[in-house]
Design an enzyme around this catalytic site. Structure first.
Site, PDB file in Angstrom:
ATOM      1  N   HIS A 277       0.842  -1.201   0.000  1.00 25.61           N
ATOM      2  CA  HIS A 277       0.000   0.000   0.000  1.00 25.61           C
ATOM      3  C   HIS A 277       0.883   1.260   0.000  1.00 25.61           C
ATOM      4  O   HIS A 277       0.659   2.186  -0.783  1.00 25.61           O
ATOM      5  CB  HIS A 277      -0.926  -0.016   1.215  1.00 25.61           C
ATOM      6  CG  HIS A 277      -1.641   1.283   1.437  1.00 25.61           C
ATOM      7  ND1 HIS A 277      -2.908   1.527   0.964  1.00 25.61           N
ATOM      8  CD2 HIS A 277      -1.245   2.427   2.055  1.00 25.61           C
ATOM      9  CE1 HIS A 277      -3.250   2.765   1.298  1.00 25.61           C
ATOM     10  NE2 HIS A 277      -2.260   3.333   1.956  1.00 25.61           N
ATOM     11  N   GLU A 278       1.895   1.256   0.876  1.00 23.31           N
ATOM     12  CA  GLU A 278       2.806   2.417   0.920  1.00 23.31           C
ATOM     13  C   GLU A 278       3.500   2.617  -0.419  1.00 23.31           C
ATOM     14  O   GLU A 278       3.673   3.738  -0.891  1.00 23.31           O
ATOM     15  CB  GLU A 278       3.851   2.252   2.030  1.00 23.31           C
ATOM     16  CG  GLU A 278       3.280   2.239   3.446  1.00 23.31           C
ATOM     17  CD  GLU A 278       2.510   3.501   3.771  1.00 23.31           C
ATOM     18  OE1 GLU A 278       2.930   4.577   3.337  1.00 23.31           O
ATOM     19  OE2 GLU A 278       1.473   3.400   4.443  1.00 23.31           O
ATOM     20  N   GLU A 355      -5.584   7.257  -1.299  1.00 25.90           N
ATOM     21  CA  GLU A 355      -5.625   6.024  -0.507  1.00 25.90           C
ATOM     22  C   GLU A 355      -6.241   4.887  -1.314  1.00 25.90           C
ATOM     23  O   GLU A 355      -5.752   3.753  -1.277  1.00 25.90           O
ATOM     24  CB  GLU A 355      -6.409   6.244   0.791  1.00 25.90           C
ATOM     25  CG  GLU A 355      -5.745   7.203   1.763  1.00 25.90           C
ATOM     26  CD  GLU A 355      -4.312   6.815   2.105  1.00 25.90           C
ATOM     27  OE1 GLU A 355      -3.989   5.618   2.161  1.00 25.90           O
ATOM     28  OE2 GLU A 355      -3.506   7.741   2.297  1.00 25.90           O
ATOM     29  N   ASP A 359      -4.437   1.407  -2.291  1.00 22.66           N
ATOM     30  CA  ASP A 359      -5.052   0.111  -1.994  1.00 22.66           C
ATOM     31  C   ASP A 359      -5.131  -0.755  -3.252  1.00 22.66           C
ATOM     32  O   ASP A 359      -4.859  -1.956  -3.219  1.00 22.66           O
ATOM     33  CB  ASP A 359      -6.477   0.310  -1.439  1.00 22.66           C
ATOM     34  CG  ASP A 359      -6.481   0.608   0.052  1.00 22.66           C
ATOM     35  OD1 ASP A 359      -5.394   0.551   0.676  1.00 22.66           O
ATOM     36  OD2 ASP A 359      -7.564   0.900   0.599  1.00 22.66           O
TER      37      ASP A 359
HETATM   38 ZN   LIG Z   1      -2.021   5.309   2.535  1.00 25.30          ZN
END
Ligand SMILES: [Zn+2]
Length: 422
Positions: A277-278, A355, A359
């Site tokens: 995710h990062e 975000e 994801d």
């Molecule tokens: Zn994030």
């Protein structure tokens, strides 16, 4: 024409009224859903954990109410209450150099605000965080952190403010372009030195020691084309039991940082998913985009400052009788957030979009199911509310609601019908 003072007062009432309304909505919503976790989490998050999250969210919100009152009080004290004028008079009679008096004014403003907020930060750490079992900070550690932050603020902020005020004084009409250049350079410098010089002042960073995990992580980094100066573990547990992960730095200085608390909370599969995710943020160039946006917005703001700085109504309307470069800067940064507050939902929306993108990237690189179970675990361990008020969330939340994130991730998994497992 209404006076600028009445425009400012109207904006203050609007911004703080809106903040209060949002916070009260959030409190009401969380309270009324304290016994009812979202359907998707039934049986996954135990009811007592859900109730704990509600109580924790409410305790933080009550502090939020106090913080709101303090924030409004400080703003009105410094502006219409004559606080800034008082500080200006105090310093300019004691310091001969206008440049030094101006720098001291801006540093003093920061110091007074920080001292005023101190009781609330102490309450947050030693009452709220402690009551819910999250605090690991000692009072001595808390004071040491404050001392380091103050010193760092003085060492970095002092010279920067001095330079900015000097440019404002000598560069003529185009001073704001010079200040913009300096401000951008300063930001990039901080970003570049943060991982190696600033963060280590507050925490210990050790290279990840778990060989098996390290190998998996390095494979993932290679797949994603991420070159960094390493994967580090930070001793976040010395302050709090909340877990987190982030990446930081610029260029070759980039590094990935896991809180030791996160590593002890998650399985290797879940850690890999969180890292993915990062990396999604990196792959989609979110940091670069944010820096770009900040560059543009700062330029626009400085252009506005250059305009109001020359206007008598600006100072008079905000309770200052001595128009100087330093009082202009101080008033501008005091008043600006009030006028910008209604734009908060747009920034939050922008962040939530990022975000979702991160994801989606994680779901492609690893298994979406692992990220889902990691998120569930983190929501539970951090006592994050699963039932925020929709309007509050729309306004403030930098991350999408748990239910929405998991629904989207679910769509990426083919592993039906067992999408959730904590
Ligand atoms: Zn994030």
């Amino acid at each position: 024409m209404p006076s600028f003072q009445s425009v400012f007062l109207a904006a203050v009432i609007l911004a703080f009224g809106l903040k209060l309304w949002l916070l009260l909505r959030q409190m009401r919503h969380v309270w009324s859903h304290r016994d009812a976790p979202p359907a998707a989490f039934l049986g996954i998050i135990p009811l007592e954990e859900h109730r704990k999250a509600a109580a924790y969210t409410l305790a933080k919100a009550r502090l939020g109410l106090l913080h709101l009152a303090l924030e409004a009080g400080l703003l009105l004290f410094f502006t219409l209450g004559g606080g800034l004028q008082w500080l200006h008079d105090l310093l300019s009679t004691r310091l001969d150099s206008g440049l030094l008096a101006g720098t001291a004014l801006l540093l003093g403003l920061g110091l007074i605000s920080a001292v005023a907020e101190l009781p609330l930060s102490a309450l947050a750490q030693f009452r709220v965080e402690a009551r819910f079992g999250f605090n690991r900070q000692t009072p001595a550690g808390f004071v040491a952190d404050l001392a380091k932050q103050a010193l760092l603020g003085l060492l970095l902020g002092g010279p920067l403010l001095l330079l900015v005020l000097w440019l404002m004084g000598v560069m003529g009409e185009n001073w704001w372009l010079w200040v913009w250049g300096v401000w951008m350079g300063f930001n990039l410098l901080i970003l570049a030195i943060y991982p190696t010089f600033i963060a280590p002042l507050f925490n210990k960073f050790t290279p990840l020691a778990d060989e098996a995990l390290k190998e998996r992580i390095e494979k993932l980094l290679a797949r994603a084309g991420f070159k960094s100066s390493g994967v580090f573990v930070m001793d976040g547990s010395k302050r709090s039991s909340h877990g987190n992960a982030y990446f930081t730095g610029l260029g070759k200085n980039k590094r990935i940082v896991f809180y030791d608390t996160l590593l002890s909370q998650l399985t290797p599969d879940q850690i890999e998913a969180v890292l993915a995710h990062e990396l999604g943020h990196f792959k989609h160039r979110h940091i670069v985009k944010r820096i770009g946006l900040m560059f543009v917005l700062s330029l626009a703001m400085l252009a506005v400052l250059a305009w109001v700085k020359e206007a008598g109504w600006f100072y008079a309307g905000l309770g200052v009788a001595s128009p100087t470069d330093a009082t202009a800067l101080a008033l501008f940064f005091l008043a600006l957030p009030v006028f910008l507050f209604p734009a908060t939902p747009f920034m939050s929306l922008y962040s939530r979009k990022h975000e979702f993108e991160a994801d989606a990237f994680a779901a492609r690189q690893t298994e979406a199911g692992h990220l889902i179970s990691a998120l569930v675990r983190l929501y539970r361990d951090n006592a994050s509310t699963l039932t925020p008020d929709p309007v509050y969330s729309l306004f403030y939340d930098s991350h999408p609601k748990a239910v929405e994130r998991i629904e989207k991730l679910d769509a990426y998994t083919n592993l039906q019908p067992q999408p959730l497992r904590a």
